[in-house]
Scaffold this motif. Structure first.
Motif, PDB file in Angstrom:
ATOM      1  N   SER A   6      -7.638  22.689   4.604  1.00  0.00           N
ATOM      2  CA  SER A   6      -7.358  23.776   5.541  1.00  0.00           C
ATOM      3  C   SER A   6      -6.255  23.351   6.512  1.00  0.00           C
ATOM      4  O   SER A   6      -6.184  22.186   6.906  1.00  0.00           O
ATOM      5  N   TYR A   7      -5.407  24.316   6.896  1.00  0.00           N
ATOM      6  CA  TYR A   7      -4.327  24.011   7.841  1.00  0.00           C
ATOM      7  C   TYR A   7      -3.884  25.271   8.561  1.00  0.00           C
ATOM      8  O   TYR A   7      -4.136  26.388   8.115  1.00  0.00           O
ATOM      9  N   ASN A   8      -3.234  25.088   9.691  1.00  0.00           N
ATOM     10  CA  ASN A   8      -2.651  26.168  10.467  1.00  0.00           C
ATOM     11  C   ASN A   8      -1.485  25.590  11.262  1.00  0.00           C
ATOM     12  O   ASN A   8      -1.545  24.443  11.710  1.00  0.00           O
ATOM     13  N   GLU A   9      -0.445  26.372  11.444  1.00  0.00           N
ATOM     14  CA  GLU A   9       0.762  25.905  12.131  1.00  0.00           C
ATOM     15  C   GLU A   9       0.546  25.555  13.600  1.00  0.00           C
ATOM     16  O   GLU A   9       1.390  24.894  14.206  1.00  0.00           O
ATOM     17  N   SER A  10      -0.577  25.968  14.183  1.00  0.00           N
ATOM     18  CA  SER A  10      -0.808  25.694  15.599  1.00  0.00           C
ATOM     19  C   SER A  10      -0.877  24.196  15.883  1.00  0.00           C
ATOM     20  O   SER A  10      -0.554  23.751  16.985  1.00  0.00           O
ATOM     21  N   ALA A  11      -1.286  23.420  14.909  1.00  0.00           N
ATOM     22  CA  ALA A  11      -1.355  21.970  15.091  1.00  0.00           C
ATOM     23  C   ALA A  11      -1.355  21.324  13.718  1.00  0.00           C
ATOM     24  O   ALA A  11      -2.245  21.621  12.934  1.00  0.00           O
ATOM     25  N   PRO A  12      -0.405  20.553  13.379  1.00  0.00           N
ATOM     26  CA  PRO A  12       0.585  19.910  14.224  1.00  0.00           C
ATOM     27  C   PRO A  12       1.874  20.681  14.437  1.00  0.00           C
ATOM     28  O   PRO A  12       2.698  20.289  15.247  1.00  0.00           O
ATOM     29  N   GLY A  13       2.122  21.773  13.728  1.00  0.00           N
ATOM     30  CA  GLY A  13       3.349  22.544  13.909  1.00  0.00           C
ATOM     31  C   GLY A  13       3.798  23.134  12.586  1.00  0.00           C
ATOM     32  O   GLY A  13       3.084  23.082  11.577  1.00  0.00           O
ATOM     33  N   ALA A  14       5.007  23.696  12.596  1.00  0.00           N
ATOM     34  CA  ALA A  14       5.521  24.395  11.428  1.00  0.00           C
ATOM     35  C   ALA A  14       5.584  23.519  10.185  1.00  0.00           C
ATOM     36  O   ALA A  14       5.471  24.016   9.068  1.00  0.00           O
ATOM     37  N   GLN A  15       5.754  22.216  10.359  1.00  0.00           N
ATOM     38  CA  GLN A  15       5.857  21.303   9.218  1.00  0.00           C
ATOM     39  C   GLN A  15       4.544  21.168   8.445  1.00  0.00           C
ATOM     40  O   GLN A  15       4.513  20.602   7.362  1.00  0.00           O
ATOM     41  N   VAL A  16       3.450  21.699   8.964  1.00  0.00           N
ATOM     42  CA  VAL A  16       2.147  21.537   8.322  1.00  0.00           C
ATOM     43  C   VAL A  16       2.088  22.212   6.948  1.00  0.00           C
ATOM     44  O   VAL A  16       1.423  21.715   6.047  1.00  0.00           O
ATOM     45  N   ALA A  17       2.819  23.306   6.756  1.00  0.00           N
ATOM     46  CA  ALA A  17       2.805  23.967   5.448  1.00  0.00           C
ATOM     47  C   ALA A  17       3.441  23.056   4.403  1.00  0.00           C
ATOM     48  O   ALA A  17       2.882  22.856   3.318  1.00  0.00           O
TER      49      ALA A  17
END
Length: 186
Positions: free
Chosen positions: A83-94
């Motif tokens: 699971s991931y979301n751009e809120s943390a750590p940022g846009a690079q998470v995708a």
């Protein structure tokens, strides 16, 4: 973050295999445009005590990771959701999530990516331990070894993944009750 309540991840050999299958240099070069410094231990370099040069470092070793998975009883890997979301750590998470998915595929772990819609849902998922694995930033608010390891200690409010190592808990207690820089602290 790996949830130890998910059976394969409860095995330390599986967790070590996952760590060994992640190429931190490649993540830095691509998702972070080479601007980061890949982690080599669980603590920031500034938090490492004097004389810690001999502490084992994270290594990238696909063959070793495959062997550890086989030793753990998963010679053909297993399925896992990240699971991931751009809120943390940022846009690079995708991009990081896709790279991790591909890197773990090399050792037989099939990762399904779960892009969580918003930061509140991501936080709720983490705080309730409702995840198999999660990619997020969990840096300490204070540049303190005690604060940082205290966040990971068994029974801490941040311990939503089922970590229960009494030796680690004892070390956290020692760090919190001794003078930074003393022999016992280090």
């Amino acid at each position: 973050g790996l949830n130890l309540g998910y059976e394969p991840l409860a095995n330390p050999k599986v967790r070590q295999a996952i760590s060994m299958a992640i190429n931190r240099d490649e993540l830095n070069k691509s998702a972070y445009a080479g601007l980061g410094t890949p982690a080599t231990t669980a603590l920031l370099p500034s938090q490492m005590p004097p004389g810690s040069e001999s502490i084992p470092k994270y290594t990238y070793d696909v063959a070793g990771a495959k062997q550890l998975l086989a030793d753990a009883g998963y010679p053909n890997g297993f399925d896992m959701t990240l699971s991931y979301n751009e809120s943390a750590p940022g846009a690079q998470v995708a991009q990081s999530s896709i790279q991790i998915q591909n890197q773990l595929k090399a050792i037989g772990i099939t990762v399904t990516l779960d892009h969580v819609a918003n930061a509140n849902d991501m936080n709720k998922q983490f705080q309730t331990g409702n995840f198999e694995s999660v990619l997020l930033f969990s840096g300490a608010a204070l540049p303190s070894t005690y604060f940082n390891v205290g966040l990971e200690a068994p029974g801490s409010p941040n311990d939503t993944w089922g970590f229960n190592d009494q030796q680690f808990a004892s070390w956290v207690q020692t760090i919190g009750t001794t003078e930074p820089g003393s022999a016992e602290y280090n």
